[in-house]
Scaffold this motif. Structure first.
Motif, mmCIF file in Angstrom:
data_model
loop_
_atom_site.group_PDB
_atom_site.id
_atom_site.type_symbol
_atom_site.label_atom_id
_atom_site.label_comp_id
_atom_site.label_asym_id
_atom_site.label_seq_id
_atom_site.Cartn_x
_atom_site.Cartn_y
_atom_site.Cartn_z
ATOM 1 N N GLY A 89 0.963 -1.206 -0.101
ATOM 2 C CA GLY A 89 0.007 -0.084 0.035
ATOM 3 C C GLY A 89 0.868 1.247 -0.042
ATOM 4 N N CYS A 90 0.267 2.689 -0.167
ATOM 5 C CA CYS A 90 0.911 3.689 -0.087
ATOM 6 C C CYS A 90 0.283 4.780 0.456
ATOM 7 C CB CYS A 90 1.380 3.977 -1.585
ATOM 8 S SG CYS A 90 2.603 5.459 -1.912
ATOM 9 N N LEU A 91 1.006 5.587 1.375
ATOM 10 C CA LEU A 91 0.151 6.944 2.020
ATOM 11 C C LEU A 91 -0.277 7.604 0.878
ATOM 12 C CD1 LEU A 91 2.777 7.240 5.067
ATOM 13 C CD2 LEU A 91 0.268 6.130 4.962
ATOM 14 N N SER A 92 0.279 7.731 -0.260
ATOM 15 C CA SER A 92 0.006 8.523 -1.250
ATOM 16 C C SER A 92 -1.172 8.092 -2.199
ATOM 17 C CB SER A 92 1.193 8.879 -2.135
ATOM 18 O OG SER A 92 2.092 9.609 -1.375
ATOM 19 N N TYR A 93 -1.638 6.590 -1.814
ATOM 20 C CA TYR A 93 -2.714 6.167 -2.483
ATOM 21 C C TYR A 93 -3.579 5.377 -1.659
ATOM 22 C CZ TYR A 93 -4.822 4.154 -6.834
ATOM 23 O OH TYR A 93 -5.680 3.705 -7.955
ATOM 24 N N PRO A 94 -4.164 6.282 -0.729
ATOM 25 C CA PRO A 94 -4.968 5.538 0.234
ATOM 26 C C PRO A 94 -6.217 5.036 -0.207
ATOM 27 C CG PRO A 94 -5.426 7.979 0.472
ATOM 28 C CD PRO A 94 -4.330 7.814 -0.744
ATOM 29 N N GLY A 95 -6.524 4.009 0.560
ATOM 30 C CA GLY A 95 -7.630 3.266 0.082
ATOM 31 C C GLY A 95 -7.523 1.900 -0.865
ATOM 32 N N VAL A 149 -3.973 -3.908 -8.822
ATOM 33 C CA VAL A 149 -4.332 -3.097 -7.828
ATOM 34 C C VAL A 149 -5.799 -3.103 -7.363
ATOM 35 C CG1 VAL A 149 -4.372 -0.465 -7.078
ATOM 36 C CG2 VAL A 149 -2.491 -1.457 -8.627
ATOM 37 N N TYR A 150 -6.242 -2.904 -6.165
ATOM 38 C CA TYR A 150 -7.662 -3.270 -5.821
ATOM 39 C C TYR A 150 -7.819 -2.145 -4.602
ATOM 40 C CZ TYR A 150 -5.149 -6.413 -2.797
ATOM 41 O OH TYR A 150 -4.480 -7.039 -2.005
ATOM 42 N N LYS A 151 -9.216 -1.703 -4.368
ATOM 43 C CA LYS A 151 -9.999 -1.128 -3.468
ATOM 44 C C LYS A 151 -9.937 -2.014 -2.158
ATOM 45 C CE LYS A 151 -12.993 2.661 -3.025
ATOM 46 N NZ LYS A 151 -12.160 3.651 -2.295
ATOM 47 N N VAL A 152 -9.608 -1.174 -0.980
ATOM 48 C CA VAL A 152 -9.626 -2.038 0.398
ATOM 49 C C VAL A 152 -10.650 -1.088 1.116
ATOM 50 C CG1 VAL A 152 -7.378 -2.990 -0.094
ATOM 51 C CG2 VAL A 152 -7.630 -0.764 1.140
ATOM 52 N N GLU A 153 -11.188 -1.697 2.321
ATOM 53 C CA GLU A 153 -11.987 -1.181 3.084
ATOM 54 C C GLU A 153 -11.365 -0.510 3.842
ATOM 55 O OE1 GLU A 153 -15.656 -1.679 3.274
ATOM 56 O OE2 GLU A 153 -15.503 -2.579 1.372
ATOM 57 N N GLN A 154 -12.003 0.753 4.271
ATOM 58 C CA GLN A 154 -11.203 1.912 5.042
ATOM 59 C C GLN A 154 -11.761 1.587 6.548
ATOM 60 O OE1 GLN A 154 -8.964 4.214 4.415
ATOM 61 N NE2 GLN A 154 -8.707 3.393 2.621
ATOM 62 N N GLU A 155 -11.061 1.620 7.648
ATOM 63 C CA GLU A 155 -11.642 1.630 8.918
ATOM 64 C C GLU A 155 -12.409 2.792 9.203
ATOM 65 O OE1 GLU A 155 -8.556 -0.422 11.235
ATOM 66 O OE2 GLU A 155 -8.318 -1.854 9.928
#
Length: 155
Positions: A89-95, A149-155
């Motif tokens: 993951g990357c802090l510049s590409y959240p989610g 690359v895929y979208k992940v659930e945000q907490e």
């Protein structure tokens, strides 16, 4: 010395090559402090200077496992051994996350915050983080290398 805003994907600064840090002066020390402050304000394990809008070859990595953080200026990967795929993951590409192939082990040299040339041998997550952050300094993002690359659930 401050918590800086993290530059997000889409900003041209993330695609540009960073310049060398020529000496440890007040500007370099302030950059290091800002990298630390910004990293520790969030949840990531690494942060490169371009991610806070500064095109200098500097990064910090802290796996947050009790080991000392690594601050490296002008890093150069000198050896890569093996390879494996894992999630990044990357802090510049959240989610978002991606599957990226990286070396299992790397040798990397650079300058520490005291101006001393240092060398690290890293494997696993530390090797992955060193490659990821070094890529940032060359304007390369993990999604440029990702097989998926895929979208992940945000907490």
């Amino acid at each position: 010395m401050a918590i800086r805003e993290i530059v997000k994907v889409g900003n041209d600064v993330l695609k540009r090559k960073s310049r060398r840090v020529e000496k440890i002066d007040n500007e370099a020390l302030e950059l290091i402090k800002d990298l630390k402050d910004t990293l520790y304000a969030g949840t990531g394990v690494g942060l490169a200077a371009p991610q806070i809008g500064i095109l200098k070859r500097a990064f910090i990595i802290d796996l947050r496992d009790g080991s000392e953080p690594i601050i490296l200026l002008n890093p150069k990967i000198t050896k890569k051994i093996g390879h494996y795929e894992d999630i990044e993951g990357c802090l510049s590409y959240p989610g978002y996350e991606g599957i990226v192939e990286r070396p299992r082990k790397v040798m990397i040299t650079g300058m520490n915050e005291k101006g001393k040339i240092v060398q690290y041998e890293a494997q696993g997550l530390m090797a992955r983080a060193m490659c990821h952050e070094t890529d940032h300094l060359d304007g390369i993002l993990y999604m440029d290398k990702a097989k998926k690359v895929y979208k992940v659930e945000q907490e």
